[in-house]
Design a protein around this motif. Structure first.
Motif, PDB file in Angstrom:
ATOM      1  N   GLU A 108       1.078  -1.071   0.036  1.00 52.93           N
ATOM      2  CA  GLU A 108       0.293   0.312  -0.005  1.00 52.93           C
ATOM      3  C   GLU A 108       0.401   1.652  -0.026  1.00 52.93           C
ATOM      4  O   GLU A 108       0.622   1.984  -0.556  1.00 52.93           O
ATOM      5  N   GLN A 109       1.789   1.726   1.011  1.00 57.89           N
ATOM      6  CA  GLN A 109       2.920   2.203   1.034  1.00 57.89           C
ATOM      7  C   GLN A 109       3.491   2.250  -0.543  1.00 57.89           C
ATOM      8  O   GLN A 109       3.870   3.683  -1.359  1.00 57.89           O
ATOM      9  N   ILE A 110       3.578   1.389  -1.015  1.00 53.96           N
ATOM     10  CA  ILE A 110       4.553   1.585  -2.007  1.00 53.96           C
ATOM     11  C   ILE A 110       3.682   2.473  -3.787  1.00 53.96           C
ATOM     12  O   ILE A 110       3.633   3.423  -4.228  1.00 53.96           O
ATOM     13  N   GLY A 111       2.959   1.883  -3.306  1.00 59.58           N
ATOM     14  CA  GLY A 111       1.206   2.094  -4.316  1.00 59.58           C
ATOM     15  C   GLY A 111       1.357   3.896  -4.285  1.00 59.58           C
ATOM     16  O   GLY A 111       1.223   4.399  -5.341  1.00 59.58           O
ATOM     17  N   LEU A 112       0.993   3.425  -3.173  1.00 56.99           N
ATOM     18  CA  LEU A 112       0.414   5.097  -2.784  1.00 56.99           C
ATOM     19  C   LEU A 112       1.759   6.479  -2.669  1.00 56.99           C
ATOM     20  O   LEU A 112       1.515   7.490  -3.579  1.00 56.99           O
ATOM     21  N   PHE A 113       2.856   5.786  -2.681  1.00 60.29           N
ATOM     22  CA  PHE A 113       3.774   6.906  -3.468  1.00 60.29           C
ATOM     23  C   PHE A 113       4.084   6.934  -4.114  1.00 60.29           C
ATOM     24  O   PHE A 113       4.435   8.420  -4.841  1.00 60.29           O
ATOM     25  N   GLN A 117      -9.239   8.158   2.839  1.00 59.95           N
ATOM     26  CA  GLN A 117      -9.611   6.917   1.896  1.00 59.95           C
ATOM     27  C   GLN A 117      -8.896   5.806   1.723  1.00 59.95           C
ATOM     28  O   GLN A 117      -9.184   4.950   2.265  1.00 59.95           O
ATOM     29  N   LEU A 118      -7.723   6.189   1.764  1.00 60.42           N
ATOM     30  CA  LEU A 118      -6.495   5.063   1.204  1.00 60.42           C
ATOM     31  C   LEU A 118      -5.878   4.737   2.428  1.00 60.42           C
ATOM     32  O   LEU A 118      -4.846   3.916   2.879  1.00 60.42           O
ATOM     33  N   GLY A 119      -6.284   5.152   3.986  1.00 63.69           N
ATOM     34  CA  GLY A 119      -5.613   4.649   5.004  1.00 63.69           C
ATOM     35  C   GLY A 119      -4.507   5.713   6.043  1.00 63.69           C
ATOM     36  O   GLY A 119      -4.253   5.102   6.595  1.00 63.69           O
ATOM     37  N   TRP A 120      -3.896   6.957   4.865  1.00 68.46           N
ATOM     38  CA  TRP A 120      -3.262   7.921   6.065  1.00 68.46           C
ATOM     39  C   TRP A 120      -4.616   8.483   6.738  1.00 68.46           C
ATOM     40  O   TRP A 120      -4.921   9.067   6.759  1.00 68.46           O
TER      41      TRP A 120
END
Length: 317
Positions: free
Chosen positions: A131-136, A247-250
């Protein structure tokens, strides 16, 4: 004791000339403590010390602790303007510990940061590595590829958090972002229609390659801060951006955990999904009973668009 207040920060901003860094004494009777606003708009508390400590506390909610060395060694506690309230709280607690309790400046900074970190410890779950990779990757593209052409309205086009087919949706152009930490630009396609351009629209595919390491240049927090800084005083865009992040969990509590991965940006390539771009045919129909399909593509051998071509296409968004 003279306190640091929002009014003092505001006065320094008003007095600062463009491209200038301005400082003043934190209190008239202490010449070893300064507050200031640097040429990039960051707020600073500087504490004079004799020797740099062997280690510094990790960043907290956008607050950084660094060492500055000139004729005098300083501990520099700083933040961007949107973390002013938290920096003001930390600065006053540090100054109280030094002036009233007689504590060592370096120890005061470390203990204050840890006290605030404990108080802000998150109750919500951490983001997974994928999730971090995709969001970054999405945030990097938003800031460095889309924002220069589209400006703050790009936040309103960010549809990935809504689980739509593509990550950014405009009237004439859609954009899909894929991010990998592999050595090759190989990406997994998770939807049958993910590489299909909607009727009458163009589809851009953006491949982002990162390196994940303990010595990486940035975390998600840095990407978030970078975009918020660019949005400036556009309150509507900031609200939309923060809503999409949530929404993405941040959540802001992630800043003081050890869960944030560190990344170094390696490369980005932009392609238009057309012609021989690797994908399932638009008219492909899966066999009866097949409800989902995942497949991988490698875009390493494909010619990518140059910056002018990307901007020309994005102008149609």
């Amino acid at each position: 004791m003279t306190e640091i207040t929002q009014e003092r920060w505001a006065r320094l901003r008003e007095q600062r000339r463009p491209h200038e860094t301005i400082y003043e004494l934190a209190a008239d009777d202490y010449d070893t403590e300064l507050i200031g606003v640097s040429d990039d708009g960051r707020l600073h508390l500087l504490l004079a010390i004799d020797l740099a400590p062997p280690s510094l506390p990790p960043d907290l909610q956008g607050i950084q602790v660094r060492i500055l060395e000139s004729e005098q060694v300083w501990i520099d506690i700083s933040s961007r303007s949107h973390h002013e309230e938290l920096l003001t709280l930390v600065a006053n607690k540090v100054l109280y510990a030094i002036r009233t309790e007689g504590r060592d400046p370096a120890i005061s900074v470390e203990r204050t940061i840890e006290d605030v970190r404990a108080a802000l410890r998150p109750l919500t779950p951490d983001l997974s590595a994928s999730e971090q990779i995709g969001l970054f990757g999405e945030l990097w593209v938003l800031s460095n590829v889309l924002f220069p052409t589209l400006g703050p309205r790009v936040c309103h086009l960010w549809s990935g958090p809504e689980s739509e087919r593509h990550d950014f949706v405009g009237q004439g152009v859609h954009v899909e972002v894929k991010t990998t930490t592999k050595s090759e630009p190989k990406h997994e396609i998770s939807r049958l229609d993910q590489l299909r351009a909607p009727s009458g629209k163009r589809l851009l595919f953006i491949s982002v390659i990162l390196e994940k390491s303990l010595g990486g240049d940035e975390t998600l927090a840095d990407r978030v801060d970078d975009i918020r800084e660019k949005l400036g005083t556009d309150g509507n865009a900031l609200d939309v951006f923060d809503s999409r992040l949530a929404q993405l969990g941040w959540h802001e509590g992630l800043r003081q955990t050890g869960a944030l991965l560190r990344f170094t940006f390696r490369n980005v390539h932009v392609f238009e999904v057309t012609g021989s771009f690797p994908r399932l045919p638009d008219d492909y129909v899966p066999p009866l009973g097949v409800t989902s399909i995942k497949y991988s593509i490698n875009v390493g051998s494909l010619p990518s668009l140059d910056v002018s071509e990307v901007r020309q296409i994005l102008a149609m968004v």
